[in-house]
Design a protein around this motif. Structure first.
Motif, mmCIF file in Angstrom:
data_model
loop_
_atom_site.group_PDB
_atom_site.id
_atom_site.type_symbol
_atom_site.label_atom_id
_atom_site.label_comp_id
_atom_site.label_asym_id
_atom_site.label_seq_id
_atom_site.Cartn_x
_atom_site.Cartn_y
_atom_site.Cartn_z
ATOM 1 N N GLU A 73 0.954 -1.207 -0.018
ATOM 2 C CA GLU A 73 0.025 -0.101 0.049
ATOM 3 C C GLU A 73 1.054 1.209 0.028
ATOM 4 O O GLU A 73 2.022 1.131 0.557
ATOM 5 C CB GLU A 73 -1.031 -0.162 1.336
ATOM 6 C CG GLU A 73 -2.058 -1.192 1.088
ATOM 7 C CD GLU A 73 -3.030 -0.914 2.267
ATOM 8 O OE1 GLU A 73 -4.180 -1.089 1.952
ATOM 9 O OE2 GLU A 73 -2.527 -0.580 3.331
ATOM 10 N N TRP A 95 -5.673 8.121 3.326
ATOM 11 C CA TRP A 95 -5.916 7.145 2.206
ATOM 12 C C TRP A 95 -4.946 6.278 2.172
ATOM 13 O O TRP A 95 -3.797 6.501 2.241
ATOM 14 C CB TRP A 95 -5.984 8.049 0.888
ATOM 15 C CG TRP A 95 -7.072 9.170 0.683
ATOM 16 C CD1 TRP A 95 -8.163 9.055 -0.022
ATOM 17 C CD2 TRP A 95 -7.038 10.670 1.197
ATOM 18 N NE1 TRP A 95 -8.839 10.287 -0.085
ATOM 19 C CE2 TRP A 95 -8.038 10.906 0.694
ATOM 20 C CE3 TRP A 95 -5.996 11.109 1.777
ATOM 21 C CZ2 TRP A 95 -8.161 12.515 1.063
ATOM 22 C CZ3 TRP A 95 -6.318 12.488 2.414
ATOM 23 C CH2 TRP A 95 -7.466 13.002 1.755
ATOM 24 N N ARG A 96 -5.508 5.053 1.893
ATOM 25 C CA ARG A 96 -4.457 3.805 1.514
ATOM 26 C C ARG A 96 -4.809 3.071 0.244
ATOM 27 O O ARG A 96 -5.905 2.891 -0.081
ATOM 28 C CB ARG A 96 -4.427 2.833 2.557
ATOM 29 C CG ARG A 96 -4.301 3.468 4.118
ATOM 30 C CD ARG A 96 -4.225 2.174 5.316
ATOM 31 N NE ARG A 96 -3.098 1.393 4.838
ATOM 32 C CZ ARG A 96 -1.905 1.426 5.816
ATOM 33 N NH1 ARG A 96 -2.190 2.562 6.821
ATOM 34 N NH2 ARG A 96 -0.966 0.679 5.683
ATOM 35 N N ASN A 100 -3.989 0.487 -2.489
ATOM 36 C CA ASN A 100 -3.598 -1.132 -2.487
ATOM 37 C C ASN A 100 -2.842 -1.385 -4.019
ATOM 38 O O ASN A 100 -3.792 -1.224 -4.853
ATOM 39 C CB ASN A 100 -4.442 -1.871 -2.194
ATOM 40 C CG ASN A 100 -3.890 -3.411 -1.932
ATOM 41 O OD1 ASN A 100 -3.324 -3.881 -2.631
ATOM 42 N ND2 ASN A 100 -4.195 -3.729 -0.896
ATOM 43 N N GLU A 119 -7.573 -1.011 -4.974
ATOM 44 C CA GLU A 119 -8.579 -0.539 -4.055
ATOM 45 C C GLU A 119 -7.999 0.601 -3.145
ATOM 46 O O GLU A 119 -7.039 0.504 -2.836
ATOM 47 C CB GLU A 119 -9.459 -1.683 -3.111
ATOM 48 C CG GLU A 119 -9.924 -2.484 -3.863
ATOM 49 C CD GLU A 119 -10.480 -3.918 -3.040
ATOM 50 O OE1 GLU A 119 -10.144 -3.979 -1.847
ATOM 51 O OE2 GLU A 119 -11.544 -4.593 -3.491
ATOM 52 N N THR A 120 -8.860 1.588 -2.628
ATOM 53 C CA THR A 120 -8.687 2.549 -1.749
ATOM 54 C C THR A 120 -9.471 2.229 -0.391
ATOM 55 O O THR A 120 -10.732 2.311 -0.676
ATOM 56 C CB THR A 120 -9.231 3.945 -2.457
ATOM 57 O OG1 THR A 120 -8.317 4.166 -3.654
ATOM 58 C CG2 THR A 120 -8.672 5.015 -1.634
ATOM 59 N N THR A 121 -8.960 2.305 0.735
ATOM 60 C CA THR A 121 -9.632 2.832 1.999
ATOM 61 C C THR A 121 -9.184 3.930 2.400
ATOM 62 O O THR A 121 -7.978 4.793 2.127
ATOM 63 C CB THR A 121 -9.148 1.531 2.680
ATOM 64 O OG1 THR A 121 -7.794 1.607 3.039
ATOM 65 C CG2 THR A 121 -9.495 0.169 2.349
ATOM 66 N N GLU A 122 -9.988 4.663 3.339
ATOM 67 C CA GLU A 122 -9.730 6.143 3.687
ATOM 68 C C GLU A 122 -10.486 6.260 5.103
ATOM 69 O O GLU A 122 -11.566 5.425 5.210
ATOM 70 C CB GLU A 122 -10.300 7.196 2.721
ATOM 71 C CG GLU A 122 -11.611 7.071 2.336
ATOM 72 C CD GLU A 122 -11.900 7.956 1.276
ATOM 73 O OE1 GLU A 122 -11.569 9.277 1.480
ATOM 74 O OE2 GLU A 122 -12.405 7.484 0.202
ATOM 75 N N LYS A 123 -9.967 7.082 5.886
ATOM 76 C CA LYS A 123 -10.803 7.510 7.093
ATOM 77 C C LYS A 123 -10.118 8.872 7.878
ATOM 78 O O LYS A 123 -9.044 9.073 7.435
ATOM 79 C CB LYS A 123 -10.514 6.432 8.050
ATOM 80 C CG LYS A 123 -9.196 6.150 8.629
ATOM 81 C CD LYS A 123 -8.801 5.097 9.585
ATOM 82 C CE LYS A 123 -7.506 5.068 10.191
ATOM 83 N NZ LYS A 123 -7.295 4.169 11.197
#
Length: 483
Positions: free
Chosen positions: A300, A342-343, A345, A350-354
């Motif tokens: 990532e 944001w991460r 991969n 895919e993107t994950t975020e928080k």
């Protein structure tokens, strides 16, 4: 304190009640050299060696139309530390546009809020008609300070010690350089991007440690966008295509009105740092003015920045007549930026975020020795509701989630505060934050030194005049400078 005042620049500015030409934003027109500065509190650390440079907007002439603070002429204010002593100086940036207006003694260009036909001469920026003030950011690369413009400008070189304007950077392309080029202190490289109305709408470039441009490639976009900042990790430059940009129908009439284009995601381009095909990732729609840092974590790429929850705010009801729209777009409490991660991969796409914090925060800084690498500590500013004015600082420990705050007294406003490592530093947060303060209650300015570990102001130094509030700043240790 000893002060040497230089001959005054030519100004035609009339008295005004404009909210961003009065108070903490009152223009400063004198240029000085000052030494034997008065220490108001504490002592200047002997393990602080280098210069703090802060850029800002200081309008010199009456505007041709409606004034926006980003239209003001660029001025760099500097404080240099060495052996427990400090000296101060400030200079206007002698851009082509500044010199042209000095010749005629009046404004020649309209601003961000003006309609077509306001400018009297062709201009710069993605608009195509603005004055390149070089008044937004400042970085130090190859021994020189580089001052850049809010949209895309020429990139002006300055001597970081004397503040003499040295001209336009030879590596800057005709399409210009956007507001925030990035310097990797580990490699000496400078990375930049630009954007324009013409296809391919964005380019990415690299300048090596000697000042030679080694990469300049298109990063095609579906249309004109308004990216403001970029980030980098060890192997990637990170550019963006965010769904907040000019209304295409109005632009056909030469009206530049920013809209949120619903239905479009945020897109991120991971471009190999030495050039190559970008990898695109999608994320939740937003606008981001400023990123913090990025780094690689296994498969990532991690990116930290300030996610705007309301990028197109309603006009401020509390603003002076006629300034509600302007002040809302400058008020962080209206567009609500939050520290966000944001991460991306690289295997799955895919993107994950928080969110990392639910407070209103922006204008982040960190130890530049960790640029593009895993890092632990971040330093953000807080702001006065309704205004583009900083009223405190927050330090985050991104590993533990802890945070610490400094709240300034009412009527005291800060500048962006970069991290300055102390000589012989062993830990990531072993150093100082440097900031200029404006005290509206006293009509004075000073330099504040914050110990980054105890997160408290440990020294205050009087400055010879009251500054105008500003935008971006940089710390350059002695090893980054040319004597």
């Amino acid at each position: 304190m000893k002060v040497d005042r230089l001959p005054k620049v030519r100004t035609s500015l009339s008295p005004t009640n404009h909210p961003y030409m009065t108070g903490a934003w009152t223009p400063l027109h004198e240029e000085v050299n000052a030494w034997d500065l008065t220490v108001l509190e504490g002592a200047i650390p002997t393990d602080l060696d280098g210069v703090y440079l802060r850029n800002t907007e200081n309008p010199v002439h009456d505007p041709l139309g409606r004034y926006h603070p980003f239209d003001g002429d660029g001025m760099v204010c500097q404080i240099e530390f060495k052996d427990g002593a400090a000296t101060y100086r400030n200079r206007f940036i002698r851009t082509r546009c500044f010199e042209a207006e000095q010749e005629v003694g009046a404004s020649l260009w309209g601003g961000l809020m003006d309609g077509p036909g306001t400018s009297k001469r062709p201009g710069f920026g993605a608009h195509g008609s603005l004055k390149d003030t070089a008044s937004t950011d400042i970085v130090v690369h190859n021994g020189e300070a580089i001052a850049t413009f809010y949209q895309c400008g020429e990139a002006y070189r300055l001597d970081p010690l004397t503040l003499e304007t040295l001209g336009v950077a030879a590596w800057a392309p005709l399409e210009g350089v956007s507001a925030h080029p990035k310097v990797d202190e580990a490699t000496g490289e400078l990375m930049f991007f630009n954007y324009s109305k013409a296809w391919p709408h964005m380019h990415y470039g690299v300048v090596d440690a000697s000042g030679k441009r080694t990469v300049y490639q298109p990063v095609p976009l579906p249309g004109l966008r308004l990216p403001h900042d970029m980030a980098f990790s060890e192997h990637w430059a990170i550019l963006n295509d965010l769904p907040v940009f000019w209304d295409q129908d109005l632009m056909a009439r030469d009206i530049h009105a920013v809209r949120l284009h619903k239905g479009l995601p945020s897109r991120f381009a991971l471009v190999p740092r030495q050039g190559g095909e970008p990898r695109w990732f999608e994320a939740a729609p937003t606008y981001v003015l400023h990123w913090l840092n990025a780094y690689e974590d296994g498969d990532e790429v991690v990116l930290d920045g300030y996610f705007q929850e309301n990028p197109i705010p309603r006009p401020l009801d509390s603003a002076p007549d006629g300034h509600g729209h302007l002040m809302a777009y400058l008020d962080e409490h209206s567009f609500r930026p939050k520290l966000h991660r944001w991460r991306f991969n690289l295997k799955t796409g895919e993107t994950t975020e928080k969110h990392l914090d639910d407070r209103i925060l922006e204008f982040g800084m960190f130890n530049q020795k960790y640029a593009g690498k895993p890092y632990r500590y971040a330093y953000s500013t807080t702001s006065k509701p309704g205004w583009f004015l900083f009223n405190g600082f927050v330090k985050h420990d991104l590993e533990t989630g802890q945070s610490w705050s400094i709240d300034l007294p009412d009527g005291v406003y800060a500048s962006e505060a970069p991290f300055a490592p102390r000589i012989g530093a062993k830990d990531e947060d072993d150093g100082y934050l440097i900031s200029f303060l404006i005290d509206e209650t006293k009509g004075t300015s000073e330099c504040a030194i914050v110990d980054a570990q105890s997160f408290a102001i440990v020294c205050r130094i009087a400055l010879p005049h009251k500054l105008s509030s500003g935008t971006h700043s940089v710390w350059a240790g002695r090893e980054m400078l040319r004597e």
